[in-house]
Structures are given as C-alpha cells and as structure tokens.
Design an enzyme around this catalytic site. Structure first.
Site, PDB file in Angstrom:
ATOM      1  N   ASP A 291       3.209  -5.498  12.018  1.00  0.00           N
ATOM      2  CA  ASP A 291       2.334  -4.484  11.265  1.00  0.00           C
ATOM      3  C   ASP A 291       2.989  -3.101  11.625  1.00  0.00           C
ATOM      4  O   ASP A 291       2.203  -2.288  11.917  1.00  0.00           O
ATOM      5  CB  ASP A 291       0.973  -4.609  11.701  1.00  0.00           C
ATOM      6  CG  ASP A 291       0.101  -3.747  10.720  1.00  0.00           C
ATOM      7  OD1 ASP A 291      -1.327  -3.725  10.816  1.00  0.00           O
ATOM      8  OD2 ASP A 291       0.452  -3.181   9.599  1.00  0.00           O
TER       9      ASP A 291
ATOM     10  N   ASP B 283      -3.406  -5.505   1.956  1.00  0.00           N
ATOM     11  CA  ASP B 283      -3.376  -5.070   3.271  1.00  0.00           C
ATOM     12  C   ASP B 283      -3.586  -3.810   3.324  1.00  0.00           C
ATOM     13  O   ASP B 283      -3.061  -2.839   2.430  1.00  0.00           O
ATOM     14  CB  ASP B 283      -1.901  -5.349   4.236  1.00  0.00           C
ATOM     15  CG  ASP B 283      -2.038  -4.856   5.665  1.00  0.00           C
ATOM     16  OD1 ASP B 283      -2.747  -5.676   6.138  1.00  0.00           O
ATOM     17  OD2 ASP B 283      -1.407  -4.024   5.679  1.00  0.00           O
TER      18      ASP B 283
ATOM     19  N   HIS C 174       3.523   6.613  11.090  1.00  0.00           N
ATOM     20  CA  HIS C 174       2.728   7.910  10.528  1.00  0.00           C
ATOM     21  C   HIS C 174       3.564   9.111  11.037  1.00  0.00           C
ATOM     22  O   HIS C 174       4.448   8.994  11.910  1.00  0.00           O
ATOM     23  CB  HIS C 174       1.347   7.972  11.028  1.00  0.00           C
ATOM     24  CG  HIS C 174       0.627   6.724  10.400  1.00  0.00           C
ATOM     25  ND1 HIS C 174       0.210   6.838   8.921  1.00  0.00           N
ATOM     26  CD2 HIS C 174       0.057   5.633  10.875  1.00  0.00           C
ATOM     27  CE1 HIS C 174      -0.481   5.741   8.708  1.00  0.00           C
ATOM     28  NE2 HIS C 174      -0.789   5.112   9.830  1.00  0.00           N
TER      29      HIS C 174
ATOM     30  N   ASN D  11       0.800  -1.119  -0.010  1.00  0.00           N
ATOM     31  CA  ASN D  11      -0.025  -0.037  -0.020  1.00  0.00           C
ATOM     32  C   ASN D  11       0.922   1.185  -0.041  1.00  0.00           C
ATOM     33  O   ASN D  11       0.732   2.078   0.827  1.00  0.00           O
ATOM     34  CB  ASN D  11      -1.040   0.139   1.305  1.00  0.00           C
ATOM     35  CG  ASN D  11      -0.272   0.088   2.575  1.00  0.00           C
ATOM     36  OD1 ASN D  11       0.787  -0.393   2.932  1.00  0.00           O
ATOM     37  ND2 ASN D  11      -1.184   0.471   3.549  1.00  0.00           N
TER      38      ASN D  11
HETATM   39  O1  DOR Z   1      -3.219   0.075  11.381  1.00  0.00           O
HETATM   40  C1  DOR Z   1      -2.831  -0.245  10.079  1.00  0.00           C
HETATM   41  N1  DOR Z   1      -2.070   0.610   9.509  1.00  0.00           N
HETATM   42  N2  DOR Z   1      -3.583  -1.380   9.633  1.00  0.00           N
HETATM   43  C2  DOR Z   1      -3.517  -1.561   8.402  1.00  0.00           C
HETATM   44  O2  DOR Z   1      -4.080  -2.403   7.923  1.00  0.00           O
HETATM   45  C3  DOR Z   1      -2.902  -0.507   7.332  1.00  0.00           C
HETATM   46  C4  DOR Z   1      -1.669   0.179   8.098  1.00  0.00           C
HETATM   47  C5  DOR Z   1      -1.072   1.236   7.497  1.00  0.00           C
HETATM   48  O3  DOR Z   1      -0.613   1.174   6.158  1.00  0.00           O
HETATM   49  O4  DOR Z   1      -1.028   2.283   8.019  1.00  0.00           O
HETATM   50 ZN    ZN Z   2      -3.658  -4.743   7.698  1.00  0.00          ZN
HETATM   51 ZN    ZN Z   3      -0.660  -3.798   7.566  1.00  0.00          ZN
END
Ligand code: DOR
Ligand code: ZN
Ligand code: ZN
Length: 430
Positions: free
Chosen positions: A309, A156, A313, A99
């Site tokens: 995961d 995802d 950010h 992504n």
């Molecule tokens: O908390 C998340 N952040 N879950 C996800 O599925 C995507 C991920 C992101 O790309 O920030």
């Molecule tokens: Zn995810």
């Molecule tokens: Zn993820």
C-alpha cells in the site's frame, strides 16, 4: 520492456524458489531475458559473471497494491520515481491503484496510463476503478478497461458504500474474469477518526477509528462475493476479525484471498510516539492483539499476500498533526527488509514462505506467470544479502515520498540487485 540479450551468469548464490520447491546453492545462466540453465560449477565465456556467494536469489516481488500518483498528483510520486522505488525494493511487478486524477475509470484513462508507463523498469499492471470517478454510483466501463489492460478492479482509498452497486460491480468483474480488490472501510463509521481508537488515541487527544470500520465491510464483501461467485482479494487487512472472517470464508472454500502490509504486522498503536503524520495510514496501526493475529494469519495461510500500500505524500502535508495529514506511508523500499526481519528472523515464516507471500501468491491472485525461476521463465529476480544489520534511512529512497514510521529501524535483508526480463534495473556494488 524488452529482455536484455547480454548473457549473465550468477554464481554460487542460494536460490530460494518455492514455486519449484527449490532452496539450494547453484549457478543460474540468463540469456535474452530468460533463465536458460540452473546448475553447479557452470562455466561461460563472454558473459557478465556475478558472484553471489553468501547471497540469496529470489523471484522478483509482486506488489498488488501501490499508489503511483500519476496522473494528477505528480508532486507526491510519478510512474518513474515509483518504479525506481520498486526496483530498489526488489519489486519487479507492481499494480497501481486507480485513485489518480483523473481516476482510472475508462479505457482511455488506462491507455493513457500505459503509454506513460511503457518505459518503466518494472512491470506495471494497472487496476481499474469500480465506479465512475470512484463516486460509488455508476459502474465504470469495466469491459473497456479490461480490453485496455487492467488486471483487477478496486475502489481503493474507499469502499463502494452502496451494496447494490457493489453487487453489480462484482457481477461485471466476474463477466470479465477480474478479481475485486476491496479496501474495506465503512465511511460513516469512521466518524472523523484519524488513528486506531483506544487508549493511545485518547492520550494523544485524537478521534479514533474502531476495528468495526473495517470488519463490517470485510464481512459484507465476503458475503457479496459468495453471492456473486467472484474472486475477492481483501486489501491491507489490519484487524484480528478480518483474519477470522477470511478463515470463515476459506472454510467454505470461497475464492477469497487476504493481503497484509508490513506496517500492520510490525507496529501497533502503542508505538506511536507523537501526533505526527508519519504514523497515519488507512487502515490505521491497530492493537498488539491485532498484530499478533495478523502474524498467525500469515503463518497458517489465512493471509496469502504481503503488499505495501505504498502511498507517497509530500513532506509538508505529512509533517503535521494526524488531524490534518493525509492517510498513507511509503513501503516499496522497506517491505522486504521489514518482512524478513520481523517474520523470518522473528520465527513466523521461513524464507521460502516469505517469498510465497511476496511473489508466488500475488502472482496466483492475478493469474500471471511470475514468482517462478524455473528454466524457461522470465528472469525477473532479486539478489539480496541477509546477514548485515542496517538502519532504514528515508534519504536513500528513490520514491519522492519519505513518509515512513520506520526511519531508524534496525533491519536485515538488503536488496543488492534487481532484474526484470534479465535487465539489471537496480544494483548496488557488492
Ligand atoms: O493510507 C492510505 N493511503 N490508504 C488508502 O486506502 C489510500 C492511500 C492513498 O491513496 O493515499
Ligand atoms: Zn486502501
Ligand atoms: Zn491503497
């Protein structure tokens, strides 16, 4: 990345290598990036000697689920900062999700990414998107991406909501021997939710995300992978019923594996102290009962893998109400310490079982030769110290992301040195 030719002799450490049934004090000699000898009382001249008395040596961790944000979101993380964060966390192989911007949905995007990643200090094995631009409509060029080097498929951040498209994705994945990594979330059912539905959400005045949002897609994806006959890896399981559904799949010997992240087996929604973005991730922190069932799933083998995961950010975008902050927290630099403290010191797993969840089993999911420190194997390893308590401090993170709910948490299990192919990629003086 080329192996390091320098000879290294690691003396007197406790080698925890469950792939070979080893948990003993020994010396390890590494040369040309390969483990050459394992023994006791070893003497070598003209090599780097590392005294590891009282320390533990494990195969480098393999994290199947990270977000490196490059290309497209470099203000959050880059391949370089994410790889350094991995090395700091003892993680020697990472699988970044697609992504990005542009989405990793073509052979060209994969080749471009691998070109960017070629100098990285850890192994980076990319995951390709299921559909073009992750729009959920048209299958991506799965054949081309496989040839370019992806190791799995995933949408995802979301699920492929059109089940017929998902069926075709599974069949194409099977054709090219790729596991499907499912993020399970029925998007319409989220219905604007930003944290776990329940009393805490009500007390904070926030819209909730029910367990069913995850569970209905877990059930769908298990049944669709059964029909297609393709390997399915369920990402970041957060609910008790996800565990039960995986148990149902394993009872039928379906090729299904389950993944859980440290935040989901450590924290429940009652521990959210304020409406702040550091507590927001997808799936959300669930109930005490869900946490308990996830731990049971780890102990009885229903949950095979611990991944992070890792979702960095920017500070500003996370430093606000969960109504507005993006989903996601960082995890690469806290995963081992939280897992060791909560699960090994907490009596859920032995150290060897934890190494299986963080290194051996993820390697099996991908079918790669990692998670094994036998003579002849690549020297991807980590040296850690288990007995000194310390506090998690985001200011020590190599990641650009500092967004963690675990700042100030007292933990055990500090990474002292990380090596990939015999090359030291992280060390702190010890
Ligand atoms: O908390 C998340 N952040 N879950 C996800 O599925 C995507 C991920 C992101 O790309 O920030
Ligand atoms: Zn995810
Ligand atoms: Zn993820």
């Amino acid at each position: 990345m080329g192996g390091n030719t320098e000879g290294i002799l690691i003396q007197g450490g406790r080698l925890a290598d469950p792939a070979n049934g080893v948990d003993k004090i020994c010396d390890i000699f590494i040369e040309d990036g390969i483990i050459k000898e394992i023994g006791t009382g070893m003497e070598k001249s003209g090599v780097r000697k590392i005294s590891a008395e009282g320390k533990v040596i494990m195969p480098g961790f393999v994290d199947l689920h990270v977000h490196l944000r490059e290309p497209g979101f470099e203000y959050k993380e880059t391949i370089e900062t994410g790889a350094k964060a991995a090395a700091h966390g003892g993680v020697t192989t990472i699988c970044p999700m697609p992504n990005t911007k542009p989405v990793m949905d073509s052979a060209e995007a994969v080749r471009d990414f691998l070109e960017r990643a070629k100098e990285a200090p850890v192994h980076i094995l990319p995951i390709g998107a299921v559909t073009v631009n992750q729009d959920g409509k048209e299958l991506a060029d799965i054949k081309g991406m496989k040839e370019a080097g992806i190791v799995a498929l995933s949408e995802d951040g979301k699920s492929v909501m059109d089940t017929l498209v998902f069926r075709h994705g599974l069949l194409e994945a099977k054709k090219y021997d790729l596991p499907m990594f499912s993020h399970c979330e029925d998007k319409p059912l989220v219905d604007g939710g930003v944290m776990n539905a329940g009393k805490k959400a009500e007390s904070l005045g926030l819209p909730g995300i029910t367990n069913a949002v995850e569970d209905v897609i877990v059930a769908r994806d298990i049944l669709m992978s059964k029909e297609a006959g393709n390997r399915l890896h369920l990402c970041h399981c957060s609910t008790a019923d996800s565990v039960r559904l995986i148990r149902f799949a394993k009872e039928q010997s379906l090729p299904v594996t389950g993944e859980v992240c440290p935040h989901h087996f450590t924290m429940c929604d009652e521990e959210i102290t304020e409406d702040h973005g550091r507590f927001k991730m997808n799936p959300p922190l669930r109930s005490r009962e869900d946490v308990k069932t996830l731990r049971e799933g780890l102990r009885d083998g229903t949950l095979d893998v611990i991944s992070t995961d890792h979702a960095p950010h920017g500070a500003e975008e996370k430093n606000q109400s969960m109504k507005k902050a993006p989903f996601g927290i960082v995890g690469l630099e806290t995963s081992f310490a939280i897992s060791y403290t909560e699960l090994v010191k907490g009596g859920v797993l032995t150290l060897s079982e934890l190494v299986e969840k963080m290194s051996v089993n993820p390697s099996k999911v991908l079918g790669i030769d990692k998670g094994n420190l036998a003579v002849g194997k690549a020297a991807d390893l980590v040296i850690a110290e288990l007995d000194t308590e310390y506090e998690i401090d985001p200011e020590t993170f190599f990641s650009k992301g500092k967004n963690t709910p675990f700042a100030g948490k007292k933990v055990y299990g500090r990474i002292l040195m990380t090596m990939t192919d015999g090359k030291v990629v992280y060390e702190m003086p010890f």
